[in-house]
Design a protein around this motif. Structure first.
Motif, PDB file in Angstrom:
ATOM      1  N   ILE A 234     -16.784   1.348   3.794  1.00  0.00           N
ATOM      2  CA  ILE A 234     -15.478   1.956   3.550  1.00  0.00           C
ATOM      3  C   ILE A 234     -14.535   0.894   2.981  1.00  0.00           C
ATOM      4  CG2 ILE A 234     -13.516   3.177   4.540  1.00  0.00           C
ATOM      5  CD1 ILE A 234     -16.135   4.769   4.444  1.00  0.00           C
ATOM      6  N   PHE A 235     -14.074   1.144   1.766  1.00  0.00           N
ATOM      7  CA  PHE A 235     -13.158   0.230   1.060  1.00  0.00           C
ATOM      8  C   PHE A 235     -11.721   0.689   1.265  1.00  0.00           C
ATOM      9  CE2 PHE A 235     -10.394  -0.199  -2.623  1.00  0.00           C
ATOM     10  CZ  PHE A 235     -10.430  -1.559  -2.884  1.00  0.00           C
ATOM     11  N   GLN A 236     -10.808  -0.279   1.444  1.00  0.00           N
ATOM     12  CA  GLN A 236      -9.390   0.054   1.543  1.00  0.00           C
ATOM     13  C   GLN A 236      -8.551  -0.955   0.770  1.00  0.00           C
ATOM     14  OE1 GLN A 236      -8.094   0.469   5.622  1.00  0.00           O
ATOM     15  NE2 GLN A 236      -8.854   2.564   5.756  1.00  0.00           N
ATOM     16  N   THR A 237      -7.457  -0.465   0.210  1.00  0.00           N
ATOM     17  CA  THR A 237      -6.404  -1.315  -0.336  1.00  0.00           C
ATOM     18  C   THR A 237      -5.091  -0.618  -0.031  1.00  0.00           C
ATOM     19  OG1 THR A 237      -5.612  -2.530  -2.279  1.00  0.00           O
ATOM     20  CG2 THR A 237      -6.413  -0.293  -2.650  1.00  0.00           C
ATOM     21  N   ALA A 238      -3.976  -1.318  -0.252  1.00  0.00           N
ATOM     22  CA  ALA A 238      -2.683  -0.740   0.109  1.00  0.00           C
ATOM     23  C   ALA A 238      -1.608  -1.155  -0.872  1.00  0.00           C
ATOM     24  CB  ALA A 238      -2.287  -1.156   1.522  1.00  0.00           C
ATOM     25  N   ALA A 239      -0.630  -0.285  -1.053  1.00  0.00           N
ATOM     26  CA  ALA A 239       0.584  -0.581  -1.807  1.00  0.00           C
ATOM     27  C   ALA A 239       1.716  -0.738  -0.809  1.00  0.00           C
ATOM     28  CB  ALA A 239       0.893   0.540  -2.794  1.00  0.00           C
ATOM     29  N   LEU A 240       2.332  -1.900  -0.799  1.00  0.00           N
ATOM     30  CA  LEU A 240       3.405  -2.175   0.146  1.00  0.00           C
ATOM     31  C   LEU A 240       4.580  -2.767  -0.622  1.00  0.00           C
ATOM     32  CD1 LEU A 240       3.538  -1.992   3.324  1.00  0.00           C
ATOM     33  CD2 LEU A 240       3.339  -4.483   3.291  1.00  0.00           C
ATOM     34  N   ALA A 270       6.549   2.838  -5.859  1.00  0.00           N
ATOM     35  CA  ALA A 270       5.755   3.690  -6.750  1.00  0.00           C
ATOM     36  C   ALA A 270       5.090   2.869  -7.849  1.00  0.00           C
ATOM     37  CB  ALA A 270       6.646   4.773  -7.358  1.00  0.00           C
ATOM     38  N   ILE A 271       5.755   1.815  -8.299  1.00  0.00           N
ATOM     39  CA  ILE A 271       5.166   0.952  -9.331  1.00  0.00           C
ATOM     40  C   ILE A 271       3.889   0.305  -8.807  1.00  0.00           C
ATOM     41  CG2 ILE A 271       5.509  -1.218 -10.585  1.00  0.00           C
ATOM     42  CD1 ILE A 271       8.453  -0.409 -10.939  1.00  0.00           C
ATOM     43  N   VAL A 272       3.909  -0.140  -7.546  1.00  0.00           N
ATOM     44  CA  VAL A 272       2.715  -0.762  -6.967  1.00  0.00           C
ATOM     45  C   VAL A 272       1.592   0.273  -6.834  1.00  0.00           C
ATOM     46  CG1 VAL A 272       1.803  -2.097  -5.044  1.00  0.00           C
ATOM     47  CG2 VAL A 272       4.189  -2.387  -5.735  1.00  0.00           C
ATOM     48  N   CYS A 273       1.929   1.493  -6.428  1.00  0.00           N
ATOM     49  CA  CYS A 273       0.925   2.559  -6.332  1.00  0.00           C
ATOM     50  C   CYS A 273       0.297   2.846  -7.694  1.00  0.00           C
ATOM     51  CB  CYS A 273       1.551   3.837  -5.774  1.00  0.00           C
ATOM     52  SG  CYS A 273       1.860   3.801  -4.000  1.00  0.00           S
ATOM     53  N   ARG A 274       1.136   2.959  -8.693  1.00  0.00           N
ATOM     54  CA  ARG A 274       0.609   3.248 -10.038  1.00  0.00           C
ATOM     55  C   ARG A 274      -0.296   2.124 -10.525  1.00  0.00           C
ATOM     56  NH1 ARG A 274       5.930   5.524 -10.830  1.00  0.00           N
ATOM     57  NH2 ARG A 274       6.692   3.615 -11.805  1.00  0.00           N
ATOM     58  N   TYR A 275       0.041   0.902 -10.165  1.00  0.00           N
ATOM     59  CA  TYR A 275      -0.776  -0.244 -10.554  1.00  0.00           C
ATOM     60  C   TYR A 275      -2.185  -0.118  -9.968  1.00  0.00           C
ATOM     61  CZ  TYR A 275      -2.201  -5.163 -10.947  1.00  0.00           C
ATOM     62  OH  TYR A 275      -2.876  -6.326 -11.227  1.00  0.00           O
ATOM     63  N   ILE A 276      -2.272   0.259  -8.689  1.00  0.00           N
ATOM     64  CA  ILE A 276      -3.581   0.434  -8.054  1.00  0.00           C
ATOM     65  C   ILE A 276      -4.355   1.563  -8.710  1.00  0.00           C
ATOM     66  CG2 ILE A 276      -4.725   1.111  -5.896  1.00  0.00           C
ATOM     67  CD1 ILE A 276      -2.496  -0.370  -4.395  1.00  0.00           C
ATOM     68  N   ILE A 277      -3.683   2.672  -8.953  1.00  0.00           N
ATOM     69  CA  ILE A 277      -4.351   3.822  -9.573  1.00  0.00           C
ATOM     70  C   ILE A 277      -4.839   3.481 -10.975  1.00  0.00           C
ATOM     71  CG2 ILE A 277      -3.983   6.178 -10.412  1.00  0.00           C
ATOM     72  CD1 ILE A 277      -2.080   6.546  -8.005  1.00  0.00           C
ATOM     73  N   GLU A 278      -4.051   2.697 -11.713  1.00  0.00           N
ATOM     74  CA  GLU A 278      -4.487   2.272 -13.044  1.00  0.00           C
ATOM     75  C   GLU A 278      -5.751   1.419 -12.948  1.00  0.00           C
ATOM     76  OE1 GLU A 278      -3.526   3.047 -16.140  1.00  0.00           O
ATOM     77  OE2 GLU A 278      -2.248   4.546 -15.185  1.00  0.00           O
ATOM     78  N   CYS A 279      -5.859   0.594 -11.905  1.00  0.00           N
ATOM     79  CA  CYS A 279      -7.081  -0.195 -11.716  1.00  0.00           C
ATOM     80  C   CYS A 279      -8.269   0.720 -11.435  1.00  0.00           C
ATOM     81  CB  CYS A 279      -6.891  -1.193 -10.575  1.00  0.00           C
ATOM     82  SG  CYS A 279      -5.769  -2.556 -10.949  1.00  0.00           S
ATOM     83  N   PHE A 280      -8.070   1.776 -10.638  1.00  0.00           N
ATOM     84  CA  PHE A 280      -9.136   2.751 -10.416  1.00  0.00           C
ATOM     85  C   PHE A 280      -9.555   3.400 -11.733  1.00  0.00           C
ATOM     86  CE2 PHE A 280      -7.675   3.579  -5.782  1.00  0.00           C
ATOM     87  CZ  PHE A 280      -8.570   2.631  -5.304  1.00  0.00           C
ATOM     88  N   LYS A 281      -8.578   3.734 -12.560  1.00  0.00           N
ATOM     89  CA  LYS A 281      -8.878   4.382 -13.835  1.00  0.00           C
ATOM     90  C   LYS A 281      -9.698   3.479 -14.752  1.00  0.00           C
ATOM     91  CE  LYS A 281      -4.911   7.540 -14.033  1.00  0.00           C
ATOM     92  NZ  LYS A 281      -3.653   7.880 -14.761  1.00  0.00           N
ATOM     93  N   LYS A 282      -9.433   2.181 -14.699  1.00  0.00           N
ATOM     94  CA  LYS A 282     -10.164   1.238 -15.554  1.00  0.00           C
ATOM     95  C   LYS A 282     -11.662   1.272 -15.269  1.00  0.00           C
ATOM     96  CE  LYS A 282      -6.433  -2.112 -16.296  1.00  0.00           C
ATOM     97  NZ  LYS A 282      -5.966  -3.499 -16.035  1.00  0.00           N
ATOM     98  N   SER A 332       1.405  -6.080  -8.534  1.00  0.00           N
ATOM     99  CA  SER A 332       2.817  -5.975  -8.897  1.00  0.00           C
ATOM    100  C   SER A 332       3.716  -6.167  -7.686  1.00  0.00           C
ATOM    101  CB  SER A 332       3.096  -4.624  -9.558  1.00  0.00           C
ATOM    102  OG  SER A 332       2.727  -3.562  -8.710  1.00  0.00           O
ATOM    103  N   ALA A 333       3.151  -6.178  -6.481  1.00  0.00           N
ATOM    104  CA  ALA A 333       3.940  -6.437  -5.280  1.00  0.00           C
ATOM    105  C   ALA A 333       4.328  -7.904  -5.158  1.00  0.00           C
ATOM    106  CB  ALA A 333       3.166  -6.006  -4.041  1.00  0.00           C
ATOM    107  N   VAL A 334       3.609  -8.804  -5.848  1.00  0.00           N
ATOM    108  CA  VAL A 334       3.945 -10.233  -5.805  1.00  0.00           C
ATOM    109  C   VAL A 334       4.174 -10.822  -7.188  1.00  0.00           C
ATOM    110  CG1 VAL A 334       2.742 -10.657  -3.631  1.00  0.00           C
ATOM    111  CG2 VAL A 334       1.498 -10.916  -5.791  1.00  0.00           C
ATOM    112  N   CYS A 335       3.918 -10.045  -8.236  1.00  0.00           N
ATOM    113  CA  CYS A 335       4.085 -10.550  -9.593  1.00  0.00           C
ATOM    114  C   CYS A 335       5.035  -9.642 -10.379  1.00  0.00           C
ATOM    115  CB  CYS A 335       2.730 -10.655 -10.290  1.00  0.00           C
ATOM    116  SG  CYS A 335       2.817 -11.356 -11.960  1.00  0.00           S
ATOM    117  N   GLY A 336       4.565  -8.474 -10.787  1.00  0.00           N
ATOM    118  CA  GLY A 336       5.400  -7.544 -11.533  1.00  0.00           C
ATOM    119  C   GLY A 336       4.581  -6.735 -12.497  1.00  0.00           C
TER     120      GLY A 336
END
Length: 426
Positions: A234-240, A270-282, A332-336
């Motif tokens: 089971i893999f997990q990541t989080a947007a905080l 929401a920007i951090v969430c979208r960043y994760i989802i974009e990685c999934f899309k890749k 994007s939570a620590v960079c942008g």
């Protein structure tokens, strides 16, 4: 050499009048000049420690599927896009678990040794340390906050420049950090600080990592999971993202369900969430569970958090942890975002070197009762110890709606995560 321990067994439990504690293993490693990592996972009580017998740590590619049991710690500046394999492996430090120890609540310890030939000197030094520390209390040390009169002015000015750049459309988000320095009267005991953090922040990933080749100890209590994969795949990541005090103006504690969030904070998360989802899309991954956002309490602070979960066995993607780690860092939570533009702005405006702050760290392929597990966290709410000097790091996520003075106050609140523990050490 005779001992009440046997390193020829895979694991053992020792019960004795003066059995070694975490501080004994830690100080023995430091006395021999070898690295050590001490950690406690969120919402757990067991504490783990590993010692590596490499005086100079190897730099490795962060391949979670190929690495042996150990502990990774990586700097912020570790972007690998467009680099050769040799360049990619130049910055991530790896502490191989030559010696693993688990400290349970019932005063039992389980030990696993994988480097028997090099353990004799360590074991002899450990028994000496255990006898010495059993008769010595850990002394407190007075601390002094260094005065840095220009740091607030410079930070507020940089935030204002970032806001202007985002309003022009140069980028959408950037995270600017700053430092705070504390001087101890005597070099502090890292294990004592670690224990205090464990008590104060039960939901955080608390760690202390000694890196003798750099003359540094890094201590953190981070609330942010980057990637993890358990023994069942089971893999997990989080947007905080988004930050406010957990306390009301009258000093009472807020209920997470009643927390009010501004449009700026909602968009930042929401920007951090979208960043994760974009990685999934890749990687064309569509089968994931998204939970949130909801208010998450992290010590004296509250954040907006969203959790993403993937069953790697069901999607037949056992390498997902490794792939997502490389895609996500630095988030994007620590960079942008866009990442490259934000990264360039950070390098141009931050006068300090982030070093291992806002990188990632955590145990890799550590045995559990169900099998090997990996837990990697974003290295925030941390400080660097160099002798008597402690450097604390804190950052704030900026959008075009940011108010410079409020962002400064956010970094002050984040520094309190560790400061409140340090200052109670007097």
């Amino acid at each position: 050499m005779q001992s009440d321990y046997s390193f020829h067994t895979t694991s053992l439990t020792r019960v004795a009048e003066h059995h070694p504690q975490a501080i004994d293993f830690w100080e023995t490693a430091r006395s021999l000049g070898v690295p050590a990592a001490l950690w406690r996972l969120p919402n757990q009580r067991e504490k783990h420690l590993i010692v590596s017998f490499d005086e100079v740590l190897p730099r490795v590619a962060a391949d979670l599927d190929e690495l042996p049991a150990g502990f990774l710690i990586s700097p912020f500046d570790n972007i690998t896009d467009g680099l050769s394999d040799d360049e990619k492996s130049a910055k991530t430090l790896f502490l191989r678990a030559d010696l693993q120890v688990v400290f349970s609540d019932n005063n039992q310890i389980d030990i696993k040794n994988t480097a028997e030939e090099t353990a004799a000197d360590f074991w002899q030094a450990l028994m000496t340390s255990a006898r010495r520390s059993s008769n010595q209390a850990v002394s407190a040390s007075a601390v002094t906050l260094l005065s840095e009169p220009d740091i607030e002015t410079n930070y507020v000015r940089n935030v204002a420049e970032a806001v202007e750049a985002m309003q022009r459309g140069d980028f959408r988000k950037v995270v600017l950090s700053r430092t705070k320095h504390v001087v101890f009267a005597d070099a502090p005991n890292a294990v004592s600080l670690f224990d205090k953090l464990c008590q104060t922040y039960p939901t955080a990933f608390v760690s202390a990592v000694s890196i003798p080749e750099r003359g540094q100890i890094w201590i953190s209590a981070t609330p942010e999971r980057l990637v993890s994969t358990d023994a069942n795949g089971i893999f997990q990541t989080a947007a905080l993202a988004g930050t406010q005090s957990v306390f009301n103006p009258d000093g009472t504690t807020k209920r997470p369900a009643e927390a009010m969030w501004s449009q700026k904070e909602i968009e930042e998360q929401a920007i951090v969430c979208r960043y994760i989802i974009e990685c999934f899309k890749k990687i064309r991954l569509r089968e994931y569970i998204e939970e949130g956002p909801k208010s998450i309490v992290a010590g004296n602070l509250m954040h907006l958090g969203t959790r993403f979960t993937v069953d790697t066995q069901a999607v037949r993607y056992p390498q997902l942890g490794t792939v997502m780690l490389r895609l996500l860092h630095p988030t994007s939570a620590v960079c942008g975002t866009p990442r490259d533009v934000a990264f360039s702005f950070i390098r141009e405006h931050e006068t300090h070197n982030r070093e291992l702050y806002s990188g990632f760290l955590g145990p890799v392929n550590i045995d559990t009762s169900e099998g090997a597990a990996t837990d990697i966290f974003v290295h925030i709410r941390c400080m660097k110890l160099e002798g008597k000097l402690a450097t604390l790091y804190a950052g704030a996520g900026l959008t075009e709606d940011s108010d410079p003075e409020r962002e400064w106050q956010e970094t002050e609140m984040k520094c309190q995560t560790l400061l409140k523990v340090i200052l109670t050490n007097e």
